[in-house]
Design an enzyme around this catalytic site. Structure first.
Site, PDB file in Angstrom:
ATOM      1  N   CYS A   1     -13.999   0.161 -20.914  1.00 37.95           N
ATOM      2  CA  CYS A   1     -15.133   0.030 -21.824  1.00 37.95           C
ATOM      3  C   CYS A   1     -16.356   0.813 -21.332  1.00 37.95           C
ATOM      4  O   CYS A   1     -17.209   1.202 -22.130  1.00 37.95           O
ATOM      5  CB  CYS A   1     -15.502  -1.439 -22.010  1.00 37.95           C
TER       6      CYS A   1
ATOM      7  N   ALA B   1     -21.265 -21.857 -25.268  1.00 40.02           N
ATOM      8  CA  ALA B   1     -19.993 -21.129 -25.330  1.00 40.02           C
ATOM      9  C   ALA B   1     -20.236 -19.633 -25.499  1.00 40.02           C
ATOM     10  O   ALA B   1     -19.372 -18.908 -25.993  1.00 40.02           O
ATOM     11  CB  ALA B   1     -19.134 -21.657 -26.480  1.00 40.02           C
TER      12      ALA B   1
END
EC number: 1.2.1.70
Length: 418
Positions: free
Chosen positions: A50, A188
């Site tokens: 990436c 989260a």
């Protein structure tokens, strides 16, 4: 032969361009086949993550432009535009760069270890497609051993340099092993996801994820074998946690002093560790006033990260010394291959000359020519043939006044003029 490292990374190109130059697994297979079948390329390895895309190639001739043209053509990009964001290293600089990348010295997070595994994967993929020969096999094996040496001899990977990693390291520092602890993660998002992954590697007794959106929490929980609860359940479940790590986008505190007091009472005042890495805070600062609650904020962790980053930078300097030395060693081996080829060609030329003149001498002897004259002629012709090239080189260097080259020729020919 020339070794070239050509690529882009997080320092030289935007995410948009990096996405365009990245190789999917299917594209890497096709690309390696193209490079293997290209007349200009001997060996090739493609590293695509990436944060970077790099093509390592060995070329019969020094022509990095050919590799740039191929990369632009493969991805359908404008060569001129791509060249503005590309970097290219040759020979020892390319070898040095590969070793730096493998050791994490060129990564977004200094010293991160994941890139080494990605390079190993790239190397194995290239071997599968027969794109790796003797030179690259030795180069990459050398690189892997250097990365191991750097990890062993320096502290490049010893210190936490992300808030998520620092949070888990802090918990380990306080509790030692985490295998008997119960951990509650609140949130989260990306940070909690990183915390969860680091935690999971340390095998705590139990992980629970609390989040406003149950579905999103369940996706994270499945990755780390965790339970899921709603934020509304925190008051009744908080006492079950030894360690609480929170990072949400809430504008108001989620955990107050009163809730923690109640949890401690239920735990019979067994201590709790609270790590708040949210901005604004998720946990009221007054929680830290409680005797059995130990609260650390994101500022505390940032101070740890800054100190550790300085330690890694010092380790990186030590790592570069090792890399520079190993680069020289490999480049000397690489250049020795050229000398082997040179010696082989020279011996072949001399043997050809000898065979030609011996055949001529034997033919003359068979016709009854005097052996003395044949031997003398053979010696003269062989001497003249062997002296021709060095003599021309000496004459050319003398005409141009190239003293250094004359001295080098003298050394090569073993001439002592003293």
């Amino acid at each position: 032969m020339t070794i070239i490292a050509l690529g882009i990374n997080h320092k030289t190109a935007s995410v948009d361009l990096r996405e365009k130059v990245a190789f999917s697994p299917e594209q890497i297979s096709e690309a390696l086949q193209q490079l293997s079948g290209h007349a200009d390329f001997n060996e090739a390895v493609i590293v695509s993550t990436c944060n970077r895309t790099e093509v390592y190639c060995s070329l019969a001739q020094q022509n990095s432009q050919t590799l740039l043209q191929w990369l632009a053509s493969f991805h359908g990009l404008d060569e001129h535009e791509l060249s503005k964001n590309i970097y290219c290293y040759e020979d020892s600089a390319a070898i040095n760069h590969l070793m730096r990348v493998a050791c994490g010295l060129d990564s977004l997070v200094l010293g991160e270890p994941q890139i080494l595994g990605q390079i190993k994967q790239a190397y194995n993929s290239a071997k599968t497609h027969d794109a790796v020969g003797v030179t690259f096999d030795r180069l990459f094996q050398k690189t892997f051993s250097v990365a191991k040496e750097v990890r062993t001899e320096t502290n490049i990977g010893a210190s936490a340099v992300s808030v998520a990693f620092a949070a888990v390291n802090l918990a380990k520092h306080i509790y030692g092993k985490l295998d008997k602890t119960k951990v509650l993660l609140i949130g989260a998002g990306e940070t909690i996801e990183l915390v969860a992954k680091h935690l999971y590697q340390n095998e705590p007794q139990k992980i629970t994820v609390a989040n406003r959106t149950i579905e999103r929490a369940r996706g994270l929980a499945d990755e780390v074998s965790a339970d899921v609860i709603a934020l509304a359940q925190l008051p009744e479940r908080l006492h079950q946690a030894d360690i609480v790590i929170s990072s949400t986008a809430s504008t108001l505190p989620i955990i107050g002093k009163g809730v923690v007091e109640q949890a401690l009472k239920q735990r019979r005042y067994k201590p709790m560790l609270f790590i708040d890495i949210a901005v604004p805070r998720d946990i009221e600062s007054q929680v830290g006033e409680l005797d059995d609650a130990y609260l650390y904020s994101v500022d505390d962790l940032q101070a740890i990260v800054s100190e550790n980053m300085a330690a890694r930078e010092q380790a990186a300097e030590q790592a570069q010394i090792i890399i520079s030395e190993r680069t020289k060693e490999f480049f000397m081996w690489l250049r020795s291959l050229d000398s082997v080829d040179l010696i082989r060609h020279y011996r072949n030329d001399v043997q050809t000359t000898k065979a030609e003149l011996v055949d001529r001498a034997l033919s003359q002897l068979n016709t009854g020519k005097s052996a003395e004259k044949v031997i003398l002629e053979l010696a003269n012709k062989l001497t003249n043939r062997l002296m021709h090239a060095p003599t021309r080189a000496i004459q050319d260097a003398a005409k141009k006044g190239e003293v250094a080259q004359l001295n080098q020729l003298k050394k090569m020919l073993g001439i002592d003029q003293e």
